[in-house]
Scaffold this motif. Structure first.
Motif, PDB file in Angstrom:
ATOM      1  N   TRP A 104       0.831  -1.205   0.000  1.00 12.37           N
ATOM      2  CA  TRP A 104       0.000   0.000   0.000  1.00 12.37           C
ATOM      3  C   TRP A 104       0.868   1.258   0.000  1.00 12.37           C
ATOM      4  O   TRP A 104       1.883   1.326   0.707  1.00 12.37           O
ATOM      5  N   THR A 105       0.428   2.241  -0.745  1.00  9.59           N
ATOM      6  CA  THR A 105       1.076   3.554  -0.695  1.00  9.59           C
ATOM      7  C   THR A 105       0.470   4.361   0.457  1.00  9.59           C
ATOM      8  O   THR A 105      -0.569   3.984   1.023  1.00  9.59           O
ATOM      9  N   LEU A 106       1.102   5.479   0.776  1.00  5.90           N
ATOM     10  CA  LEU A 106       0.565   6.360   1.805  1.00  5.90           C
ATOM     11  C   LEU A 106      -0.834   6.841   1.422  1.00  5.90           C
ATOM     12  O   LEU A 106      -1.740   6.907   2.271  1.00  5.90           O
ATOM     13  N   ASP A 107      -1.026   7.163   0.152  1.00  6.88           N
ATOM     14  CA  ASP A 107      -2.346   7.625  -0.301  1.00  6.88           C
ATOM     15  C   ASP A 107      -3.404   6.542  -0.111  1.00  6.88           C
ATOM     16  O   ASP A 107      -4.543   6.839   0.274  1.00  6.88           O
ATOM     17  N   GLN A 108      -3.049   5.291  -0.387  1.00  2.00           N
ATOM     18  CA  GLN A 108      -4.003   4.201  -0.193  1.00  2.00           C
ATOM     19  C   GLN A 108      -4.302   3.992   1.287  1.00  2.00           C
ATOM     20  O   GLN A 108      -5.447   3.734   1.670  1.00  2.00           O
ATOM     21  N   PHE A 109      -3.283   4.128   2.110  1.00  2.00           N
ATOM     22  CA  PHE A 109      -3.466   3.983   3.548  1.00  2.00           C
ATOM     23  C   PHE A 109      -4.387   5.083   4.066  1.00  2.00           C
ATOM     24  O   PHE A 109      -5.305   4.825   4.863  1.00  2.00           O
ATOM     25  N   ARG A 110      -4.159   6.321   3.626  1.00  2.00           N
ATOM     26  CA  ARG A 110      -5.010   7.436   4.035  1.00  2.00           C
ATOM     27  C   ARG A 110      -6.455   7.209   3.598  1.00  2.00           C
ATOM     28  O   ARG A 110      -7.399   7.479   4.349  1.00  2.00           O
ATOM     29  N   ALA A 111      -6.635   6.698   2.382  1.00  2.00           N
ATOM     30  CA  ALA A 111      -7.987   6.441   1.885  1.00  2.00           C
ATOM     31  C   ALA A 111      -8.709   5.427   2.770  1.00  2.00           C
ATOM     32  O   ALA A 111      -9.918   5.549   3.013  1.00  2.00           O
ATOM     33  N   ALA A 112      -8.003   4.418   3.264  1.00  2.00           N
ATOM     34  CA  ALA A 112      -8.616   3.438   4.155  1.00  2.00           C
ATOM     35  C   ALA A 112      -8.994   4.079   5.487  1.00  2.00           C
ATOM     36  O   ALA A 112     -10.082   3.828   6.024  1.00  2.00           O
ATOM     37  N   MET A 113      -8.120   4.911   6.027  1.00  2.00           N
ATOM     38  CA  MET A 113      -8.345   5.521   7.325  1.00  2.00           C
ATOM     39  C   MET A 113      -9.395   6.621   7.295  1.00  2.00           C
ATOM     40  O   MET A 113     -10.096   6.838   8.291  1.00  2.00           O
TER      41      MET A 113
END
Length: 459
Positions: free
Chosen positions: A97-106
């Protein structure tokens, strides 16, 4: 007739178009709510601290499983939702996961593969966290957590809840306002406490009620129903604000001690709250525990006394059991008399409960909780209280209070009718006023417990 048929066909077509739009409309992730340099790095330890504050481990670690590797079953009204593997394993975890994908999950509830996440993941609350905390957490998971290869059981809910694209519509209803923390008009300590309670701590996920479509009815301080009580996995999450909130009768010092240790002079943590204490709150700093306690006491404008800098200071301490007060005097006198003709519920209390909770109903501070005015005892839904009588409960060991406390269950000792008599006596003793419990109520809880235990015995 033709006109009605035409309208029905038009509505069906519109429904299909709306469904397709939900399924295939491009996802627009929420941008970061804080501007950080590309090479920004969190100070050492911050990422792990955010993980503890967010209670990630409790949900993403299965019983007997490896830390953060997922596979814990989370019960919901829709069915069992299985927590995901959030270790940095590249095949079964979130290592790619990229940071952007992680942020989208959170923040948005959208996973790394573009899938909608079920809101057992409290992104309704995590969306108020600062970008710096999200980034610190992401870096910690990717660089410090041990990768664990663990293919988690897929969540398989019944129709229509298995149609994940429908969660996009749910999000439009549930995620109101900016994905950004909005501080109250308070001092620095209150604001820090609000930030932790609303965001990483996701207290509203349990302690706010749910709307008709199962969204949290109150995620921010400004929401009228925020922290006014809820239910989670058959456990009552008591109100933390309002006239009926027993917690508001505690001091801020007592609230902080409860968060840190799962116990104070009035209550002990059980159910989901015991997990919160075990995996999250006991690791918080004294300053943050005090901040949360002060916010909870002052969120409706009440004055708050100063709190000691040290939370749950080590002993030795002298904490004698309290005598019965005026409201509890009649019940204490009845129990002390031990008359042969006393009610069945009172006799059952003497035989099974008085040695720990005493005839006063006051219990032993930090060991056995008081039953007089106890939020679980007085809950509108008596099932959690009945469950404790049947199955027992325990309080985890913590660094500040290392003694592990356990209460035995009485399922094998008492019949449904006896449990009903006992529970009704306690719910109406010492000035308590709550509805009586019936044998059929107890039978339902007993059967639910047996059904929940069956899969574990089969393994």
């Amino acid at each position: 007739m033709k006109k009605i048929l035409s309208i029905l066909i038009a509505l069906i077509v519109l429904g299909i178009v709306a469904a397709l739009a939900l399924a295939y409309a491009p996802f627009k992730p929420t941008p970061a709510n804080e501007t950080l340099a590309a090479d920004w790095k969190a100070e050492p330890g911050r990422g792990e601290y955010v993980m503890r504050a967010g209670d990630c481990m409790a949900c993403h670690t299965a019983n007997g499983g490896e830390s953060m590797a997922g596979g814990r079953g989370i019960e919901s009204p829709l069915g069992t939702i299985w927590s995901s593997n959030i270790t940095p394993d590249k095949e079964t975890g979130i290592g790619n996961w990229t940071l952007d994908q992680f942020r989208a999950a959170m923040v948005d509830g959208v996973g790394g593969h573009g899938q909608q996440l079920y809101p057992a993941m409290p992104y309704e609350n995590y969306r108020f966290m600062a970008e710096s905390d999200l980034r610190a957490l992401y870096d910690y998971i990717q660089t410090e957590v041990k990768p664990v290869k663990n293919e988690v059981q897929a969540t398989s809910l019944t129709f229509p809840f298995n149609m994940r694209f429908g969660l996009r519509a749910w999000n439009w209803l549930a995620l109101s306002g900016e994905a950004k923390f909005k501080p109250m008009a308070g001092d620095e300590q209150q604001i820090r406490g609000q930030y932790l309670v609303e965001g990483a701590g996701h207290c509203a996920a349990c302690h706010s009620p749910r709307t008709t479509f199962m969204a949290q009815d109150g995620t921010r301080l400004s929401d009228a129903s925020f922290l006014t009580g809820g239910m989670v996995d058959e456990w009552t999450a008591p109100a933390l604000r309002g006239k009926d909130a027993r917690v508001q009768r505690w001091t801020a010092e007592e609230i902080a001690a409860y968060l840190a240790t799962g116990r104070n002079a009035h209550a002990v943590a059980n159910g989901e709250m015991a997990l919160v204490v075990e995996h999250s709150m006991q690791y918080m700093t004294d300053a943050d525990l005090n901040a949360m306690a002060v916010f909870l006491k002052s969120m409706d404008g009440q004055p708050v006394e100063a709190v000691p800098a040290k939370v749950a200071a080590a002993g030795p301490r002298s904490m004698p059991a309290l005598p019965a007060d005026e409201a509890g005097k009649a019940t204490a006198t009845l129990l002390t008399s031990a008359s042969p003709d006393m009610p069945v519920g009172a006799r059952l209390y003497l035989d099974n409960c008085a040695a720990c909770h005493f005839v006063s109903g006051k219990g032993a501070p930090e060991i056995f909780p008081e039953l007089q005015g106890n939020a679980m005892v007085l809950g509108k839904d008596a099932n959690p209280f009945v469950s404790v009588i049947l199955n027992g409960t325990s309080v985890p060991s913590t660094s500040r209070r290392p003694m592990h406390l356990a209460m035995q269950g009485y399922a094998d000792r008492l019949t449904d009718e006896e449990v009903a008599q006992l529970a009704s006596f306690i719910r109406n003793g010492w000035g308590n006023k709550a509805s009586n419990v019936s044998a059929s109520d107890v039978s339902k809880v007993r059967k639910h417990t047996q059904a929940a235990a069956a899969p574990e015995r089969a393994q």
